[in-house]
Design an enzyme around this catalytic site. Structure first.
Site, PDB file in Angstrom:
ATOM      1  N   CYS A 443       0.589  -1.257  -0.189  1.00 18.07           N
ATOM      2  CA  CYS A 443       0.018  -0.026   0.166  1.00 18.07           C
ATOM      3  C   CYS A 443       0.678   1.021   0.266  1.00 18.07           C
ATOM      4  O   CYS A 443       1.474   1.502  -1.041  1.00 18.07           O
ATOM      5  CB  CYS A 443      -0.743  -0.313   1.437  1.00 18.07           C
ATOM      6  N   GLU A 445       3.377   1.239   2.082  1.00 17.36           N
ATOM      7  CA  GLU A 445       4.641   1.412   3.075  1.00 17.36           C
ATOM      8  C   GLU A 445       5.677   0.941   2.109  1.00 17.36           C
ATOM      9  O   GLU A 445       6.046   0.662   1.523  1.00 17.36           O
ATOM     10  CB  GLU A 445       4.771  -0.414   4.396  1.00 17.36           C
TER      11      GLU A 445
END
Length: 799
Positions: A443, A445
C-alpha cells in the site's frame, strides 16, 4: 535515462488476444481449491518429525510443485497459476485451517465469495481439518497470548496480521534477471563448503537452511519444466500454426527460466512470474508480493530486443499485458475471524513501482514506464496496483502521463515522493544505494527492495484507546476492563492530564502488541521458514539464514497506526470545549458519546462546526496532530525485533479504519458510533473544509521521515481534470506536498452523485473502481458501510 513520450508504434488499445484474456479474467469467478492443502497434509502426515523444519518446508514446497495441477490457457503467453485454474485460491492450513462453517460462509456470501463444491468441503472436513487441529500457527499463537492481549485484540484496540497468514510485505530487486536458480545453487554449494563446524556455533543451523534453499531451487525448476512439457504436449496436438509456434516458444522459455538467467524480454517476464508464484505458493497466505521497479528491470531486455529486431513495442506491450492479467487472476486467499472483518477484498496488493531514481540519485523512467501506464489504463482491472515514484527532478511529462491515467477514476496510479522514501530509509539505517533502490511493497510501506524483510504486524486503533481512556480503562462496547486505570476523566483539571492519560494507555497497548509480535516472529522462524523466498532476498544465502530468521540485509517490523485525523479532532474538541471554553463538561460529552448523541444533536452540530479540525492548516489542530504523531513514533520506533532489526511506525489503514470504527462508539469530534475512523494520515470525513492546499499544509507539518510510510486520500470531482491546464494544477499540488515532506498521495476522481447512483443501481456500475486506502477495489464488491465511508470523504470541487 531518457523520458520518452508515448511510443509512436502504439495503437492505443488492446489487441484481440489481450481482449480475450482480459474478458476471461473478468468473467471467471474466484474459487477455493483444496489441492494444495491435500498435498501438504499428506506430506506432513508422512514426514513431520523426521527431518529439520527448514528441510521439511522445502520438501513440502517441492512436493507441491511436483503434484499440483498445471494450467496453460488458450491465448496465454505467460504461464503459471497459483491454483489449478485462473482465480482458484489455495488454503494454507499450516497457518490457519478454515472450518467447515468458514468454507460455507465463503461459498455463500453475497460479496467477494469463493466458490467451493460440497464434495471439496466434505473432503476438507475428513482429511485436512482433523490433521491440522492443534498444529496451526494461529493456534500456537492464541494458546500463548495472555487474556489481557485477547481482550484488547477482540475489542479492536489492535489487529495482528501474522495470526493467520505469512507476514509481509515482500518486494524484489533486479537480481533474478542476472542469475538463475542454477547460479544460486552454485552459491549455496560454496557456502556449504565454507561452513566452519569448529568455530561457528551456528554452522549446523546454516547447513540445514542452505540445504533447504537448494531443494527449493530444484522445486521451482521442476515446476517450470512441467510447464515446458505440457506446452510441448499441447503443441503436438495443435493444428493452428501460430498457436503451435507460441506453445513451442513457451516450452523453450520454461526450459530456460528460472533455471538460468533470462536472455530476452519474454524470458524476463516469465522469470519474474515463476518467482512470484513460488513465493505465494510456498507460504504467503495473504500477502503483498511485488516485482519492485519492473520498468527498470525489463528495460535492458526491451532495448536489446529492439536493437536485434526480435521485439517490437507492440509485442512487448502484449507480453506486459499478459503479466498484468496474471496478477488479476490471483485473488487474495480468504481469511477468518477478526482479520476477515477488517479486510474483505480480492486484492492481493501487488503494487508496481514506476519511475524513481537510479543508484546515483538521478530520476528515471523509460518506455516500459509509459507502457505500464497504458496497460493499466486499458485493462481497467482490480490488480495489479500501480504507483509512480516522483523525484524533485522528474520531468513534468511523466507526471502528467500518470495524471492522465488518474483522471480515468480507477484510483491508479498513486504517487510517492522518491526523495522522501530515500530519507526514510536512510534514517532507518540503509545505505544510500539501497535506499535509492527502495520503494513500496503493498500500500504505502517502504523498504530496500530485494534486501529487506519488512513485516507488517497489524494496526493500532488510536481513537479506541481514547475511548478506553475516557472510561478509565474500560471498553464501553464490551464492558470489560482492558486498559490501565488512568483516572476518571471527569476529575481532570487540565487538558494535559487528559492527554497524559491517553498517552499512558497508548504506550501500554503498544508494548502489549510488541511482545506478541516478537513471539509470532519466532514461531515463523521455527515452524514456517520461507526457504524459496530467501533465495531472492540479500543476504539470506550469504548468511545461511532464512528470511524469517534475520537472513535479510535489513529486518524491519512495522506497526500501522490508524485514525490520526479522528484522534486529533477528538482531542481538539475536548481541549477547546471542555478545558478552555468550558462550554461542556467532560461528563456531558462522555454521556453524549455513550448515547450516540441521542438528544444531543445540537451539541454534535456545535462541535462539528466550531472545532478546529485537522486538515485545514489550522495551528491549533495541527499542533495536536504533530504531538500525537511524534508520541506514537517515540512509543514504537526502535524497539528490537527477533531478527536483529527494529520496529518502526507507518500510518496505514487499508480497510481497517472501517473495522476500527465498527468497534468504537461515538467520539468527541461528533462522529457517530460505529462509523469509520479516518484512514492513514487523511483528515476525518468532512473535517477538511478549506480545500486540498490546506490539507497538504497540515500534513506537511508532520515529520514523515520518521515513518515508514504515510497515506493521504484526496477526492476530486471528474470535471476538475478535463483540461491540460487542470492536470498541470494537480501536478503542482503534488509537487508542493512533496516539498513539504509528504510521502504519498492518492486520488479518487469520482463525484458523490455517481457513487450514490452506483449504490442504487449497481448493475450499471460493474467496473467502477475506487480508491480505498492504499489500493483500489470494485465499488460493487464493498460492504454498504465501506461504500458509505468512501461517499463521506470530502468532495473537492476546486484545485
Amino acid at each position: 535515462m531518457n523520458f520518452p513520450i508515448k511510443h509512436p508504434e502504439n495503437d492505443g488499445g488492446m489487441n484481440d488476444r489481450i481482449k480475450r484474456l482480459h474478458q476471461q479474467s473478468l468473467d471467471t469467478p474466484a474459487t477455493l481449491t483444496i489441492e494444495r492443502a491435500l498435498i501438504e497434509t499428506e506430506f506432513y502426515k508422512k514426514y513431520y518429525g523426521t527431518m529439520p523444519i527448514a528441510e521439511l518446508r522445502a520438501r513440502n514446497f517441492y512436493e507441491i510443485c511436483k503434484k499440483k495441477t498445471i494450467y496453460i490457457g488458450d491465448d496465454e503467453l505467460i504461464v503459471g497459476e497459483r491454483g489449478p485454474v485462473p482465480k482458484a485460491v489455495p488454503t494454507f492450513p499450516e497457518l490457519t485451517c478454515h472450518s467447515v462453517e468458514d468454507l460455507h460462509v465463503l461459498n455463500d456470501r453475497d460479496l467477494q465469495s469463493y466458490k467451493i463444491s460440497q464434495e471439496d468441503i466434505d473432503t476438507y472436513e475428513k482429511v485436512v481439518i482433523p490433521y491440522w487441529a492443534g498444529k496451526t500457527q494461529r493456534e500456537r499463537i492464541f494458546n500463548h497470548v495472555s487474556e489481557a492481549w485477547k481482550d484488547a485484540y477482540e475489542a479492536g484496540v489492535f489487529t495482528e496480521f501474522m495470526e493467520q497468514r505469512a507476514a509481509g510485505h515482500t518486494a524484489m530487486d533486479g537480481k533474478m534477471y542476472h542469475e538463475g536458480l542454477l547460479d544460486i545453487k552454485e552459491h549455496i554449494a560454496r557456502k556449504l563448503s565454507e561452513l566452519d563446524f569448529i568455530n561457528d556455533p551456528e554452522a549446523t543451523d546454516k547447513q540445514m537452511e542452505l540445504k533447504a534453499m537448494d531443494i527449493s531451487c530444484d522445486a521451482a525448476i521442476l515446476f517450470a519444466e512441467r510447464h515446458a512439457k505440457l506446452a510441448e504436449e499441447m503443441a503436438a496436438k495443435e493444428t493452428r500454426p501460430q498457436r503451435k509456434a507460441e506453445l513451442l516458444k513457451i516450452a523453450e522459455v520454461c526450459h530456460w527460466v528460472p533455471a538460468h538467467a533470462p536472455r530476452d524480454y519474454w524470458e524476463a517476464i516469465q522469470m519474474y512470474w515463476f518467482v512470484h508464484l513460488g513465493t505465494v505458493t510456498e507460504l504467503n497466505g495473504w500477502d503483498s508480493m511485488n516485482p519492485g521497479h519492473i520498468d527498470q528491470h525489463l528495460y535492458p531486455f526491451y532495448r536489446k530486443g529492439l536493437k536485434e529486431g526480435t521485439l517490437t513495442y507492440d509485442k512487448a506491450k502484449e507480453l506486459l499485458s499478459c503479466l498484468w492479467i496474471k496478477f488479476n487472476n490471483q485473488p487474495a486467499p480468504p481469511k477468518v475471524g477478526i482479520t476477515a472483518r477488517e479486510s474483505g477484498t480480492y486484492n492481493d496488493f501487488t503494487n508496481i513501482n514506476l519511475g524513481g531514481m537510479d543508484p546515483d540519485g538521478n530520476p528515471v523512467a523509460n518506455d516500459i514506464s509509459y507502457m505500464a501506464l497504458e496497460v493499466q489504463e486499458e485493462l481497467h482491472e482490480l490488480q495489479p496496483g500501480l504507483n509512480i515514484q516522483l523525484t524533485k527532478d522528474t520531468p513534468d511529462e511523466f507526471v502528467l502521463e500518470g495524471i492522465r491515467v488518474i483522471r480515468e477514476g480507477n484510483g491508479y496510479p498513486s504517487i510517492f515522493n522518491a526523495d522522501q522514501i530515500v530519507s526514510e530509509l536512510l534514517r532507518a539505517g540503509k545505505t544510500p544505494q539501497d535506499a535509492r533502490e527502495g520503494g513500496c511493497s503493498g500500500c504505502i510501506e517502504v523498504g530496500a527492495l530485494g534486501k529487506e524483510a519488512y513485516l507488517l504486524t497489524g494496526y493500532l486503533n488510536t481513537p479506541k484507546i481514547l475511548e478506553i481512556t475516557l472510561h478509565n480503562g474500560t471498553d464501553p462496547e464490551t464492558g470489560k476492563k482492558i486498559g490501565l486505570e488512568t483516572g476518571d476523566p471527569r476529575t481532570f483539571k487540565t487538558y494535559d492530564e487528559l492527554y497524559n492519560a491517553w498517552h499512558a494507555q497508548m504506550v501500554y497497548f503498544v508494548n502489549m502488541k510488541l511482545g506478541v509480535n516478537n513471539y509470532i516472529e519466532r514461531m515463523f522462524s521455527l515452524y514456517a521458514p520461507a526457504t524459496f523466498l530467501s533465495l531472492f532476498i540479500d543476504d539470506c544465502v550469504e548468511k545461511g539464514k532464512d528470511y524469517y530468521s534475520g537472513g535479510a540485509r535489513y529486518n524491519t517490523q512495522y506497526i500501522q497506526c490508524t485514525g490520526l485525523g479522528t484522534i486529533t479532532d477528538c482531542l481538539c474538541s475536548l481541549k477547546k470545549h471542555v478545558f478552555e471554553d468550558h462550554r461542556y463538561t467532560m461528563d456531558e460529552i462522555i454521556k453524549a458519546c455513550d448515547t450516540n448523541f441521542e438528544e444531543n444533536e445540537k451539541m454534535r452540530q456545535y462541535i462539528r462546526n466550531h472545532t478546529p479540525f485537522f486538515g485545514n492548516d489550522d495551528e491549533y489542530a495541527d499542533t495536536i496532530a504533530v504531538k500525537v504523531y511524534d508520541d506514537l513514533v517515540e512509543a514504537i520506533d526502535g524497539h528490537p525485533n527477533t531478527r536483529g532489526g527494529k520496529t518502526h511506525l507507518n500510518m496505514l489503514s487499508t480497510t481497517c479504519h472501517n473495522y476500527f470504527g465498527q468497534v468504537c462508539g461515538a467520539t468527541p469530534n461528533g462522529r457517530f458510533a460505529h462509523f469509520a475512523i479516518s484512514d492513514g494520515t487523511s483528515p476525518s470525513h468532512g473535517a477538511d473544509t478549506h480545500g486540498p492546499t490546506a490539507v497538504i499544509k497540515s500534513l506537511g507539518k508532520l515529520d514523515q521521515s520518521k515513518s515508514g510510510g504515510t497515506l493521504l486520500n484526496i477526492r476530486f470531482i471528474p470535471a476538475l481534470l478535463k483540461r491540460e491546464q487542470d492536470m498541470k494544477k494537480l501536478s503542482s499540488l503534488i509537487r508542493t506536498y512533496f516539498k513539504f515532506g509528504g510521502h504519498h498521495v492518492q486520488f479518487n476522481i469520482v463525484d458523490t452523485a455517481t457513487l450514490l447512483d452506483a449504490q442504487k443501481h449497481p448493475e450499471d456500475y460493474k467496473d467502477l473502481l475506487v480508491r480505498v486506502a492504499g489500493y483500489s477495489d470494485y465499488f460493487n464488491d464493498m460492504t454498504s458501510q465501506l461504500q458509505n465511508e468512501i461517499i463521506a470523504r470530502t468532495q473537492n470541487e476546486e484545485l
